[in-house]
Write a protein that holds these residues in place. Sequence first.
Motif, PDB file in Angstrom:
ATOM      1  N   VAL A  49     -18.580  -7.987 -16.884  1.00 31.71           N
ATOM      2  CA  VAL A  49     -18.079  -7.526 -15.391  1.00 31.71           C
ATOM      3  C   VAL A  49     -17.559  -8.326 -14.878  1.00 31.71           C
ATOM      4  O   VAL A  49     -16.295  -8.158 -14.017  1.00 31.71           O
ATOM      5  CB  VAL A  49     -19.481  -7.188 -14.469  1.00 31.71           C
ATOM      6  N   PHE A  50     -17.760  -9.788 -15.149  1.00 25.52           N
ATOM      7  CA  PHE A  50     -17.057 -10.877 -14.536  1.00 25.52           C
ATOM      8  C   PHE A  50     -15.654 -10.862 -14.823  1.00 25.52           C
ATOM      9  O   PHE A  50     -14.475 -11.146 -14.263  1.00 25.52           O
ATOM     10  CB  PHE A  50     -17.658 -12.233 -14.753  1.00 25.52           C
ATOM     11  N   LYS A  51     -15.166 -10.671 -16.095  1.00 30.76           N
ATOM     12  CA  LYS A  51     -13.866 -10.664 -16.727  1.00 30.76           C
ATOM     13  C   LYS A  51     -13.269  -9.432 -15.803  1.00 30.76           C
ATOM     14  O   LYS A  51     -12.003  -9.654 -15.663  1.00 30.76           O
ATOM     15  CB  LYS A  51     -13.880 -10.177 -18.012  1.00 30.76           C
ATOM     16  N   SER A  52     -13.871  -8.138 -15.794  1.00 28.53           N
ATOM     17  CA  SER A  52     -13.180  -7.135 -15.154  1.00 28.53           C
ATOM     18  C   SER A  52     -13.034  -7.397 -13.782  1.00 28.53           C
ATOM     19  O   SER A  52     -11.831  -7.087 -13.078  1.00 28.53           O
ATOM     20  CB  SER A  52     -14.079  -5.922 -15.284  1.00 28.53           C
ATOM     21  N   LEU A  53     -13.852  -8.037 -12.960  1.00 30.05           N
ATOM     22  CA  LEU A  53     -13.394  -8.686 -11.615  1.00 30.05           C
ATOM     23  C   LEU A  53     -12.380  -9.593 -11.586  1.00 30.05           C
ATOM     24  O   LEU A  53     -11.547  -9.339 -10.726  1.00 30.05           O
ATOM     25  CB  LEU A  53     -14.681  -9.393 -10.983  1.00 30.05           C
ATOM     26  N   SER A  54     -12.295 -10.677 -12.524  1.00 31.91           N
ATOM     27  CA  SER A  54     -11.197 -11.294 -12.560  1.00 31.91           C
ATOM     28  C   SER A  54      -9.764 -10.739 -12.801  1.00 31.91           C
ATOM     29  O   SER A  54      -8.933 -11.358 -12.301  1.00 31.91           O
ATOM     30  CB  SER A  54     -11.634 -12.453 -13.583  1.00 31.91           C
TER      31      SER A  54
END
Length: 476
Positions: free
Chosen positions: A284-289
């Motif tokens: 999810v953090f990667k998608s947010l970034s």
Amino acid sequence: MSSISFSTPSSSYYPFPKIHYPPYITIPTRISCVSNPTRINRKQTTDQSETQELVRLLTRKISDKEPLLKTLNKYVKLVRTEHCFLLFEELGKHDKWLQCLEVFRWMQRQRWYIADNGVYSKLISVMGKKGQIRLAMWLFSEMRNTGCRPDTSVYNSLISAHLHSRDKSKALVKALGYFEKMKTTERCKPNIVTYNILLRAFAQARDVNQVNYLFKDLDESSVSPDIYTFNGVMDGYGKNGMIREMESVLVRMKSNQVKLDLITYNLLIDSYGKKQQFDKMEQVFKSLSRSKEKPTLPTFNSMILNYGKARLKDKAENVFQNMTDMGYTPSFVTHESLIHMYGLCGCVSNAVELFDQLIESKVPIKVSTLNAMLDVYCINGLQQEADSLFTRAKSIKIFPDATTYKLLYKAYTKANSKELLDKLLKQMDKDSVIPNKRFFLDALGAIGSSTEKSGSANAGTGSSRPQKFVKTQLET
């Protein structure tokens, strides 16, 4: 699944275990050229500013312990409904709900006063947030007695008020009853706010069937779900660790073509982190970034704290390094998350070093940061060190609050430290700290778990004294 890869910072950035923080920079105000607003907009802005300034003045006067009615009468020629409306909000924020009622009674005596749904809706909302459900109901009855006809906003406030009561199951039944009544009453049809309030409440109560019923009802109505609908339900499920249900709502959200916002990403990251599903959290953090949204301090703070709870010190430190590399300045929550993480990982010296650096930096330290450091000592069995820090707290301009005393009381009783407990009780008396029943109930739970482990070996040693004291307090 792959984990997050962070770039290696230069040697000047926060090497661990020693942490060096950048100076706190005051960002200058940006000055930009804009087209001249219309005369009407300028007048509206001026009126709003004058209204807010008068309310700030009234709030200051009231907080200085000047009689409320005296203050209102002094400015009677200036105060109108819009001022009282904002005053309700300010007084409500500071738990002064009785003064809200005084302002309301004062309003009713003024020539300019006209009974208005908005005023009642705001007052019902304030009373509900403070747990004054009977007063909220009384205001609802008085509103109808004055000739005002309830509308959707009033019912929304009434539903929210009931949901703040302690008996959640009874509150949910009441709320659902009002919801059904709204659907058959003119001017009171449920809107998206109504659905959002109820969906979140039932998600928090883990009532999947009721959430599904409300979603079905929403689909059949003329009302369309918005981002707050899905975020509220996912947050309710996430906080209860109901990951599968949370993910089903996420699928529903995407099928409705509602785009994820920053709140969605943050609640997903926090929910996965709390369940220690770190692969999903990192994804999810990667998608947010990669999205148009950008991570915020709460994003990093949540990851640091949840890695810390899993005793993954290196990963927590890695997140912190990445955060600073991206130009974020640590907040007090970041500091507390790191301190708490070090405590859980048994790295007390790292927590002490960070806390000392904060003191040396001359940055104002919140009492919650003190509590975090005290908790680190206590969970690592260092009650004497906790007492030492507590003793010198005021000298470094940190003033203990009720949470501080509760934290230490539980720790000392659990450790059967009669000497430290007596010292703490004397300090509580000196500081005029009067604990309530909840305080002692929590302490009694800590003592109970401690005495179960110690068995009868401590009989006659004086360790039962704290328990007797607590029981005495509960009986009074």
